[in-house]
Design a protein around this motif. Structure first.
Motif, PDB file in Angstrom:
ATOM      1  N   MET A 133      -2.301 -10.612  10.034  1.00  6.43           N
ATOM      2  CA  MET A 133      -1.051  -9.936   9.649  1.00  6.43           C
ATOM      3  C   MET A 133      -0.061 -10.905   8.983  1.00  6.43           C
ATOM      4  N   GLU A 134       0.081 -12.078   9.575  1.00  9.93           N
ATOM      5  CA  GLU A 134       1.021 -13.047   8.995  1.00  9.93           C
ATOM      6  C   GLU A 134       0.536 -13.471   7.598  1.00  9.93           C
ATOM      7  N   ALA A 135      -0.778 -13.651   7.491  1.00 14.86           N
ATOM      8  CA  ALA A 135      -1.351 -14.065   6.196  1.00 14.86           C
ATOM      9  C   ALA A 135      -1.083 -12.995   5.136  1.00 14.86           C
ATOM     10  N   LEU A 136      -1.149 -11.723   5.534  1.00 11.17           N
ATOM     11  CA  LEU A 136      -0.909 -10.653   4.558  1.00 11.17           C
ATOM     12  C   LEU A 136       0.537 -10.680   4.051  1.00 11.17           C
ATOM     13  N   GLY A 137       1.460 -10.973   4.969  1.00 14.55           N
ATOM     14  CA  GLY A 137       2.871 -11.082   4.576  1.00 14.55           C
ATOM     15  C   GLY A 137       3.052 -12.213   3.578  1.00 14.55           C
ATOM     16  N   ARG A 138       2.386 -13.306   3.870  1.00 11.07           N
ATOM     17  CA  ARG A 138       2.479 -14.491   3.008  1.00 11.07           C
ATOM     18  C   ARG A 138       1.813 -14.225   1.645  1.00 11.07           C
ATOM     19  N   LEU A 139       0.705 -13.521   1.705  1.00 14.20           N
ATOM     20  CA  LEU A 139      -0.002 -13.170   0.461  1.00 14.20           C
ATOM     21  C   LEU A 139       0.938 -12.362  -0.438  1.00 14.20           C
ATOM     22  N   HIS A 140       1.597 -11.383   0.166  1.00 11.62           N
ATOM     23  CA  HIS A 140       2.473 -10.524  -0.631  1.00 11.62           C
ATOM     24  C   HIS A 140       3.615 -11.333  -1.248  1.00 11.62           C
ATOM     25  N   THR A 142       3.732 -14.502  -1.873  1.00 14.40           N
ATOM     26  CA  THR A 142       3.229 -15.470  -2.862  1.00 14.40           C
ATOM     27  C   THR A 142       2.865 -14.787  -4.176  1.00 14.40           C
ATOM     28  N   VAL A 143       2.069 -13.721  -4.089  1.00 12.07           N
ATOM     29  CA  VAL A 143       1.611 -13.120  -5.352  1.00 12.07           C
ATOM     30  C   VAL A 143       2.754 -12.428  -6.083  1.00 12.07           C
ATOM     31  N   SER A 144       3.696 -11.850  -5.337  1.00 10.00           N
ATOM     32  CA  SER A 144       4.786 -11.168  -6.044  1.00 10.00           C
ATOM     33  C   SER A 144       5.668 -12.186  -6.768  1.00 10.00           C
ATOM     34  N   ARG A 145       5.911 -13.333  -6.124  1.00 13.49           N
ATOM     35  CA  ARG A 145       6.682 -14.394  -6.809  1.00 13.49           C
ATOM     36  C   ARG A 145       5.939 -14.878  -8.053  1.00 13.49           C
ATOM     37  N   ALA A 146       4.659 -15.161  -7.849  1.00 15.19           N
ATOM     38  CA  ALA A 146       3.865 -15.726  -8.946  1.00 15.19           C
ATOM     39  C   ALA A 146       3.781 -14.738 -10.108  1.00 15.19           C
ATOM     40  N   TYR A 147       3.607 -13.477  -9.780  1.00 16.88           N
ATOM     41  CA  TYR A 147       3.462 -12.448 -10.827  1.00 16.88           C
ATOM     42  C   TYR A 147       4.727 -12.346 -11.671  1.00 16.88           C
ATOM     43  N   ARG A 148       5.865 -12.480 -11.000  1.00 15.90           N
ATOM     44  CA  ARG A 148       7.124 -12.373 -11.763  1.00 15.90           C
ATOM     45  C   ARG A 148       7.265 -13.535 -12.736  1.00 15.90           C
ATOM     46  N   HIS A 178      -7.816  -5.144   2.079  1.00 17.98           N
ATOM     47  CA  HIS A 178      -7.649  -4.559   0.749  1.00 17.98           C
ATOM     48  C   HIS A 178      -6.575  -3.464   0.790  1.00 17.98           C
ATOM     49  N   GLN A 179      -6.723  -2.578   1.770  1.00 17.08           N
ATOM     50  CA  GLN A 179      -5.803  -1.442   1.896  1.00 17.08           C
ATOM     51  C   GLN A 179      -4.371  -1.911   2.132  1.00 17.08           C
ATOM     52  N   ARG A 180      -4.210  -2.788   3.102  1.00 17.88           N
ATOM     53  CA  ARG A 180      -2.848  -3.234   3.462  1.00 17.88           C
ATOM     54  C   ARG A 180      -2.197  -4.003   2.322  1.00 17.88           C
ATOM     55  N   ALA A 181      -2.970  -4.903   1.687  1.00 19.03           N
ATOM     56  CA  ALA A 181      -2.390  -5.719   0.618  1.00 19.03           C
ATOM     57  C   ALA A 181      -1.960  -4.825  -0.538  1.00 19.03           C
ATOM     58  N   ASN A 182      -2.779  -3.844  -0.888  1.00 19.99           N
ATOM     59  CA  ASN A 182      -2.420  -2.964  -2.005  1.00 19.99           C
ATOM     60  C   ASN A 182      -1.290  -2.012  -1.638  1.00 19.99           C
ATOM     61  N   ASP A 184       1.181  -2.804   0.320  1.00 18.24           N
ATOM     62  CA  ASP A 184       2.392  -3.642   0.209  1.00 18.24           C
ATOM     63  C   ASP A 184       2.825  -3.750  -1.247  1.00 18.24           C
ATOM     64  N   LEU A 185       1.837  -3.914  -2.141  1.00 16.36           N
ATOM     65  CA  LEU A 185       2.169  -4.038  -3.562  1.00 16.36           C
ATOM     66  C   LEU A 185       2.746  -2.723  -4.094  1.00 16.36           C
ATOM     67  N   ALA A 186       2.149  -1.610  -3.644  1.00 20.13           N
ATOM     68  CA  ALA A 186       2.641  -0.303  -4.106  1.00 20.13           C
ATOM     69  C   ALA A 186       4.081  -0.090  -3.624  1.00 20.13           C
ATOM     70  N   ASP A 187       4.363  -0.490  -2.376  1.00 15.02           N
ATOM     71  CA  ASP A 187       5.728  -0.344  -1.843  1.00 15.02           C
ATOM     72  C   ASP A 187       6.729  -1.145  -2.665  1.00 15.02           C
ATOM     73  N   ALA A 188       6.246  -2.264  -3.245  1.00 17.22           N
ATOM     74  CA  ALA A 188       7.149  -3.116  -4.030  1.00 17.22           C
ATOM     75  C   ALA A 188       7.066  -2.769  -5.525  1.00 17.22           C
ATOM     76  N   SER A 189       6.480  -1.640  -5.838  1.00 15.31           N
ATOM     77  CA  SER A 189       6.291  -1.187  -7.237  1.00 15.31           C
ATOM     78  C   SER A 189       5.566  -2.232  -8.073  1.00 15.31           C
ATOM     79  N   LEU A 190       4.575  -2.870  -7.466  1.00 20.13           N
ATOM     80  CA  LEU A 190       3.793  -3.877  -8.203  1.00 20.13           C
ATOM     81  C   LEU A 190       2.341  -3.414  -8.361  1.00 20.13           C
ATOM     82  N   GLU A 191       2.178  -2.142  -8.689  1.00 20.08           N
ATOM     83  CA  GLU A 191       0.812  -1.603  -8.796  1.00 20.08           C
ATOM     84  C   GLU A 191      -0.001  -2.294  -9.873  1.00 20.08           C
TER      85      GLU A 191
END
Ligand code: GTP
Length: 382
Positions: A133-140, A142-148, A178-182, A184-191
């Motif tokens: 769970m903690e890793a998923l938070g960190r993944l989100h 990290t990737v959202s920062r990097a993507y921006r 896969h489900q949780r990470a995606n 999280d991305l959908a919630d942040a409008s990062l589809e």
């Protein structure tokens, strides 16, 4: 099988792959990150990120420095960013940056914009044997920062240490992550941010396979290479062919038939056998010579009517093929087609060199990298 730790560095008789010393020519220098960017900082980057003890350094050591998996038990925790310059191959010309577990994006000394801008792939490692769970938070985060900063980055998630899980558990873990990470991305409008998932372990070939796929996405000439391999195998009665980076056993291209793990493992083992035998029996008495050179080739007939065929393509690359015994009766044809294939591969490289764009270098940080990927099939194909 691995004997490279016993091999002394040898005289240079064949470019950079003059021998197979401990680091297989990948260079032993790992520099802690400096404040000012060095020239090598302009090389495309693969970042290894994830929580502490998720296995980042182990992956880097096993794949690129031939460390045996058991030895990783003694690796110390990384507390600085380590840059590893994988430049022994002009083909796979990039840097790997291994991050300490806890990267603090709010630390003003951590210039993440500079880091992400020059990044080709970001590998996020999740320990599948731990609560993720903690890793998923960190993944989100990290990737959202990097993507921006750089939407061109390939985001790769290694669901790692799966050697400890049953087959059912592996599938279930992958589905859940896969489900949780995606979500999280959908919630942040990062589809639009695409994550690729791989089940990996350093205790089998899965980590090499996953790394192969990550590296392939950074090779602009991949479609050309695949095309050449397809033409070669269909004209030669070959079932499967891999173009290997010999030192890392990453395959940088294969034909378009599906890859099954067993075939890949078989080909990896063949490279080990050839290099090991060559190191032991192929060098001169005084130890000079090269374990892998223009003459390198091997044919191994298995007891199930399968033949393995390996030949040198460039000083860093080898072609390894799997074929049936009956197809091997036309060895002359295969050799001739290989000769044409090799010539074509050299032309692909020459085009890259003359255009002063070493493979991989334009693959990242450049918005046009996808277009460059389709840069022409060489004039003479097989
Ligand atoms: N079972 C299993 N253990 C692994 C695997 N990969 C790494 N490990 C173990 O995980 C532990 C941590 O590995 P490291 O590579 O040091 O982890 P790290 O992510 O670099 O850790 P930090 O440097 O603290 O960020 C070591 O004991 C490794 O042996 C794997 O595929 N399977």
């Amino acid at each position: 099988m691995s004997i490279q730790y016993d091999v002394e560095p040898l005289a240079d008789s064949y470019g950079a792959v003059d021998s197979f010393p401990k680091d297989f020519g990948y260079g032993e220098d790992e520099d802690a990150i400096e404040d000012s960017p060095s020239p090598s900082d302009s090389k495309p980057r693969i970042l290894l990120m994830g929580l502490r003890r998720s296995g980042k350094s182990s992956i880097q050591k096993v794949v690129f420095h031939k460390m045996s998996p058991n030895e990783t038990l003694f690796l110390e925790s990384t507390n600085k960013i380590y840059k590893d310059d994988i430049s022994s191959s002009s083909f796979v010309n990039f840097q790997i940056w291994d991050f300490p577990g806890q990267v603090d994006f709010f630390d003003p000394t951590f210039d993440y914009e500079m880091i992400f801008r020059g990044t080709g792939a970001l590998i996020f490692v999740i320990d599948a044997q731990d609560d993720y769970m903690e890793a998923l938070g960190r993944l989100h985060l990290t990737v959202s920062r990097a993507y921006r900063v750089n939407p061109e980055i390939n985001f790769e998630v290694f669901i790692h240490k799966v050697d400890g899980l049953s087959d059912d558990h592996k599938i279930e873990t992958q589905r859940d992550i896969h489900q949780r990470a995606n979500d999280d991305l959908a919630d942040a409008s990062l589809e639009k941010l695409h994550l690729s998932f791989y089940l990996t372990s350093i205790y089998d070939h899965s980590i090499f396979e996953a790394f192969s796929k990550v590296v392939q996405k950074l090779i602009p000439q991949l479609p050309t290479l695949e095309n050449l391999l397809n033409i070669f195998i269909s004209n030669s009665g070959i079932e499967k062919a891999f173009l290997f980076d010999v030192v890392s056993k990453i395959y940088i291209a294969t034909d378009s038939s599906p890859v099954d793990m067993q075939s890949y493992e078989l080909c990896c083992d063949m490279i080990d056998v050839v290099i090991d035998v060559s190191c032991i029996y192929g060098l001169r008495e005084d130890g000079s010579g090269s374990a892998y050179d223009k003459e390198s080739m091997a044919i191994i007939k298995l007891n199930n009517t399968t033949v393995l065929y390996l030949k040198e393509v460039t000083k860093f690359l080898a072609l390894v093929c799997i074929l049936r015994e009956e197809s091997f009766e036309r060895k002359g044809l295969i050799d001739y087609n290989f000769h044409c294939f090799r010539k074509a591969i050299h032309e692909v490289f020459e085009v890259g060199i003359s255009a002063q764009r070493p493979l991989g270098s334009q693959a990242v940080g450049s918005p046009c990298n996808k277009a460059v990927a389709l840069n022409g099939t060489p004039r003479n194909t097989v």
